[in-house]
Scaffold this motif. Sequence first.
Motif, PDB file in Angstrom:
ATOM      1  N   VAL A 148       6.544  -2.665  -2.433  1.00 25.09           N
ATOM      2  CA  VAL A 148       7.801  -1.923  -2.490  1.00 25.09           C
ATOM      3  C   VAL A 148       7.587  -0.403  -2.565  1.00 25.09           C
ATOM      4  O   VAL A 148       8.436   0.377  -2.146  1.00 25.09           O
ATOM      5  CB  VAL A 148       8.660  -2.437  -3.666  1.00 25.09           C
ATOM      6  N   HIS A 149       6.427   0.044  -3.071  1.00 23.34           N
ATOM      7  CA  HIS A 149       6.164   1.488  -3.159  1.00 23.34           C
ATOM      8  C   HIS A 149       5.219   1.967  -2.052  1.00 23.34           C
ATOM      9  O   HIS A 149       4.664   3.059  -2.143  1.00 23.34           O
ATOM     10  CB  HIS A 149       5.610   1.851  -4.545  1.00 23.34           C
ATOM     11  N   LYS A 150       5.064   1.163  -1.006  1.00 24.61           N
ATOM     12  CA  LYS A 150       4.228   1.489   0.162  1.00 24.61           C
ATOM     13  C   LYS A 150       2.826   1.936  -0.253  1.00 24.61           C
ATOM     14  O   LYS A 150       2.354   3.015   0.124  1.00 24.61           O
ATOM     15  CB  LYS A 150       4.885   2.585   1.000  1.00 24.61           C
ATOM     16  N   PRO A 151       2.112   1.100  -1.001  1.00 28.81           N
ATOM     17  CA  PRO A 151       0.788   1.521  -1.489  1.00 28.81           C
ATOM     18  C   PRO A 151      -0.229   1.560  -0.349  1.00 28.81           C
ATOM     19  O   PRO A 151      -0.231   0.682   0.525  1.00 28.81           O
ATOM     20  CB  PRO A 151       0.428   0.415  -2.492  1.00 28.81           C
ATOM     21  N   PRO A 152      -1.122   2.537  -0.342  1.00 27.68           N
ATOM     22  CA  PRO A 152      -2.160   2.564   0.693  1.00 27.68           C
ATOM     23  C   PRO A 152      -3.209   1.481   0.522  1.00 27.68           C
ATOM     24  O   PRO A 152      -3.918   1.133   1.476  1.00 27.68           O
ATOM     25  CB  PRO A 152      -2.782   3.956   0.530  1.00 27.68           C
ATOM     26  N   VAL A 153      -3.318   0.917  -0.699  1.00 25.91           N
ATOM     27  CA  VAL A 153      -4.271  -0.170  -0.969  1.00 25.91           C
ATOM     28  C   VAL A 153      -3.491  -1.393  -1.447  1.00 25.91           C
ATOM     29  O   VAL A 153      -2.708  -1.298  -2.397  1.00 25.91           O
ATOM     30  CB  VAL A 153      -5.314   0.241  -2.028  1.00 25.91           C
ATOM     31  N   ILE A 154      -3.709  -2.523  -0.791  1.00 29.06           N
ATOM     32  CA  ILE A 154      -3.002  -3.772  -1.114  1.00 29.06           C
ATOM     33  C   ILE A 154      -4.034  -4.807  -1.539  1.00 29.06           C
ATOM     34  O   ILE A 154      -4.976  -5.105  -0.799  1.00 29.06           O
ATOM     35  CB  ILE A 154      -2.214  -4.290   0.104  1.00 29.06           C
ATOM     36  N   MET A 155      -3.869  -5.360  -2.753  1.00 25.64           N
ATOM     37  CA  MET A 155      -4.782  -6.379  -3.286  1.00 25.64           C
ATOM     38  C   MET A 155      -4.052  -7.716  -3.317  1.00 25.64           C
ATOM     39  O   MET A 155      -3.008  -7.839  -3.961  1.00 25.64           O
ATOM     40  CB  MET A 155      -5.221  -6.021  -4.708  1.00 25.64           C
ATOM     41  N   LEU A 156      -4.598  -8.705  -2.632  1.00 29.08           N
ATOM     42  CA  LEU A 156      -3.970 -10.024  -2.534  1.00 29.08           C
ATOM     43  C   LEU A 156      -4.890 -11.064  -3.170  1.00 29.08           C
ATOM     44  O   LEU A 156      -5.935 -11.401  -2.612  1.00 29.08           O
ATOM     45  CB  LEU A 156      -3.720 -10.381  -1.065  1.00 29.08           C
ATOM     46  N   ASP A 157      -4.514 -11.564  -4.333  1.00 30.35           N
ATOM     47  CA  ASP A 157      -5.324 -12.541  -5.066  1.00 30.35           C
ATOM     48  C   ASP A 157      -4.755 -13.941  -4.834  1.00 30.35           C
ATOM     49  O   ASP A 157      -3.767 -14.332  -5.455  1.00 30.35           O
ATOM     50  CB  ASP A 157      -5.340 -12.188  -6.554  1.00 30.35           C
ATOM     51  N   GLU A 158      -5.357 -14.672  -3.923  1.00 30.20           N
ATOM     52  CA  GLU A 158      -4.904 -16.025  -3.560  1.00 30.20           C
ATOM     53  C   GLU A 158      -3.407 -16.026  -3.216  1.00 30.20           C
ATOM     54  O   GLU A 158      -2.632 -16.801  -3.795  1.00 30.20           O
ATOM     55  CB  GLU A 158      -5.172 -17.011  -4.707  1.00 30.20           C
ATOM     56  N   PRO A 159      -2.957 -15.208  -2.284  1.00 31.13           N
ATOM     57  CA  PRO A 159      -1.510 -15.078  -2.039  1.00 31.13           C
ATOM     58  C   PRO A 159      -0.878 -16.299  -1.400  1.00 31.13           C
ATOM     59  O   PRO A 159       0.331 -16.479  -1.501  1.00 31.13           O
ATOM     60  CB  PRO A 159      -1.433 -13.880  -1.088  1.00 31.13           C
ATOM     61  N   THR A 160      -1.667 -17.157  -0.740  1.00 32.27           N
ATOM     62  CA  THR A 160      -1.088 -18.313  -0.056  1.00 32.27           C
ATOM     63  C   THR A 160      -1.463 -19.632  -0.731  1.00 32.27           C
ATOM     64  O   THR A 160      -1.310 -20.695  -0.135  1.00 32.27           O
ATOM     65  CB  THR A 160      -1.530 -18.353   1.421  1.00 32.27           C
TER      66      THR A 160
END
Length: 303
Positions: A148-160
């Motif tokens: 939502v804050h358009k971060p330049p770094v996105i961390m996905l921990d087991e998202p699916t």
Amino acid sequence: MPAIQINDIKKQFGALQALAGVSLNIEEGEFFGLLGPNGAGKTTLISIIAGLSRADSGSVAIHGHDVVSAYRQARGLIGVVPQELVFDPFFTVRETLRMQSGYFGLKNNDAWIDEVMHHLDLTNKADSNMRSLSGGMKRRVLVAQALVHKPPVIMLDEPTAGVDVELRQTLWKFIARLNREGHTVVLTTHYLEEAQALCNRIAMLKAGQIVALDTTEALIRRISGSQLVLRLAHGSLPADLHGLLAHPDELIEGQPLTLRVNEYAEVEPILASLRKAGAVIEDMQLRQADLEDVFIQIMGGVK
């Protein structure tokens, strides 16, 4: 300057050494995979990068901002999708995302909120209460909160983990777009086919240490040639072929056998040896090695 700079991170919980000196640079714009068996230290490392946990020693910087001494700047540069479904049951989806925007000091963010909801198929749930959503929909909201804050770094921990195919496809289409636009993405997943398809570079963790770090293609090339996958209806693998086993611990009756072959010409001598030993083949496939084969080989059979 790396998007994420990790320098000799150590973390201990009681007698458990969760991280035993991890050093790693993740470059800006990478789609980076962080893989390992359960308990390898992946979530601990993500928590330290995100500032949710503090390392016993070592340092982490996001675009040059230390996650401890410059916490506010570092936290604003990162969006984290956690494993756990954490939500406030008293608000709608839109209210949840507006509040998340407020945490980062963003006003009048509705246009981006609408775009994120559209790409995650949440538009028709915008005014639904969070507690009324299915598990898959709640996970979509977690992803939306991270973005939502358009971060330049996105961390996905087991998202699916535990979600349907539709969400997986929707999520990866949107995340791949953000990566093409310059966002750095770090992914942990047990779906190794996802990591192989999406990640440019991969680090494998085992017992709190990095045991492999390379491009996805280079890791797969560690297993040379092709693999002959056999299922025997009768008999067993002759001893002279045991040295070709990709996974020596798979000599279990009724289980498929995977043999390494460097070229097609090696297949006929293998079949001849099986015939001589009286083994009968029920099924046979010749395929290229993939990331799962590399993972099993590096982890020594640990899943």
